[in-house]
Design an enzyme around this catalytic site. Structure first.
Site, PDB file in Angstrom:
ATOM      1  CG  ASP A  49      -0.333   0.019   2.520  1.00 42.58           C
ATOM      2  OD1 ASP A  49       0.901  -0.161   2.598  1.00 42.58           O
ATOM      3  OD2 ASP A  49      -1.061   0.208   3.522  1.00 42.58           O
ATOM      4  CB  SER A  50       4.566   1.778  -0.022  1.00 41.50           C
ATOM      5  OG  SER A  50       4.826   0.660  -0.850  1.00 41.50           O
ATOM      6  CG  ASP A  88       0.324  -4.084   2.098  1.00 41.61           C
ATOM      7  OD1 ASP A  88       0.329  -4.948   2.986  1.00 41.61           O
ATOM      8  OD2 ASP A  88       1.145  -3.146   2.031  1.00 41.61           O
ATOM      9  CE  LYS A 118       3.127  -5.944   3.745  1.00 40.26           C
ATOM     10  NZ  LYS A 118       2.629  -4.843   4.627  1.00 40.26           N
ATOM     11  CD  GLU A 187       8.115  -0.413   7.357  1.00 32.76           C
ATOM     12  OE1 GLU A 187       7.107  -1.077   7.037  1.00 32.76           O
ATOM     13  OE2 GLU A 187       8.366   0.719   6.903  1.00 32.76           O
TER      14      GLU A 187
END
Ligand code: KIV
Length: 269
Positions: A49-50, A88, A118, A187
């Site tokens: 989703d970045s 995502d 994810k 992360e």
């Protein structure tokens, strides 16, 4: 009848079985053509989703809608043959209840043909992860710095600088692994904590800004290609596409403005 053996995609059990083995290579990708290049080298590709920030200029991932993930997910599946494709779940599409998560995750899997989803969150998401995996949806979990919670965390901050917080992260990792997640993105955590998390679970940890103590690594493709004006401090860049594109655009603009733009005889191949 074809005599060629069909190329098979990497499967969820194959990724799961890489715990403690050969490091897992992964990158994000959001569109068909870059995904086809990444596919030649990556074990899995994340449609992260970045993309809200990288492709659509948002200032966080919070505003990303489910339909946008599906659209990019379909493009990446179309462009690839080998890697496992993980999509995502965006903010607001899964947190409310296991039922909601199943409905939206099933939609993502049906409409993109990806191999797994994810979602972000540790112990608080364990019930949902169990619900999804028991119903046929493979889940990659994501702990440590979870960008969808950046408003609660006060920004994109490295986690675990204070040792008293480590146990909560380790408990998160154990909870998602016990609930059935097949792999775990870790992360933005300090190296000794990444080491402890990796030792605490029997599923592969995939680090991003979390050191080589993890079982594999992931980077945002555009970050490592040098395409984003701002990249997090932990990202090593392997290309300089930003300046290369700028040079090409500037050359083109120069040719157009000076009427030196080549005619068809000089361009058509
Ligand atoms: O959205 C994303 O790109 C991610 C990676 C940073 C792991 O979640």
């Amino acid at each position: 009848m074809s005599t060629q053996t069909p190329i098979r995609r990497t499967t969820v059990p194959q990724i799961r079985a890489r715990k403690g083995g050969d490091p897992i290579v992964s990158l994000t990708s959001y569109h068909a053509h870059t995904a086809a290049i990444v596919d030649q080298h990556a074990d899995f590709i994340l449609v992260g989703d970045s993309l809200g920030m990288v492709m659509h200029g948002m200032d966080s991932t919070v505003g990303v809608p489910l339909d946008l993930m599906i659209m990019h997910g379909r493009a990446v599946v179309r462009g690839t043959k080998r890697a496992l494709i993980v999509v995502d779940m965006p903010f607001g599409s899964y947190e409310e209840s296991p039922n909601m998560a199943f409905r939206n995750a099933a939609k993502v899997m049906k409409e993109t043909s990806c191999g797994a989803i994810k979602l972000e969150g540790g112990a608080r998401m364990a019930e949902t992860i169990r619900f999804l995996t028991e119903r046929g949806i493979p889940v990659m979990a994501h702990i440590g710095l979870t960008p969808q919670s950046s408003h609660v965390m006060g920004g994109f901050k490295t986690q675990g600088r204070d040792e008293t917080t480590w146990q909560a992260h380790i408990d998160d990792a154990k909870a998602v692994a016990e609930a059935g997640a097949f792999a775990l993105v870790v992360e933005g955590v300090v190296e000794p904590l990444a080491d402890k998390i990796t030792a605490a679970v029997d599923i592969p940890t995939i680090g991003i800004g979390a050191s080589s103590k993890c079982d594999g690594q992931i980077l945002v493709l555009e970050d490592m290609l040098g395409l984003n004006p701002w990249v997090p401090k932990f990202v090593k860049t392997y290309g300089d596409l930003g300046p290369a594109i700028e040079r090409a655009v500037s050359d083109y603009a120069g040719e157009v403005r000076s009427r030196a733009f080549p005619g068809p005889d000089n361009v058509y191949r």
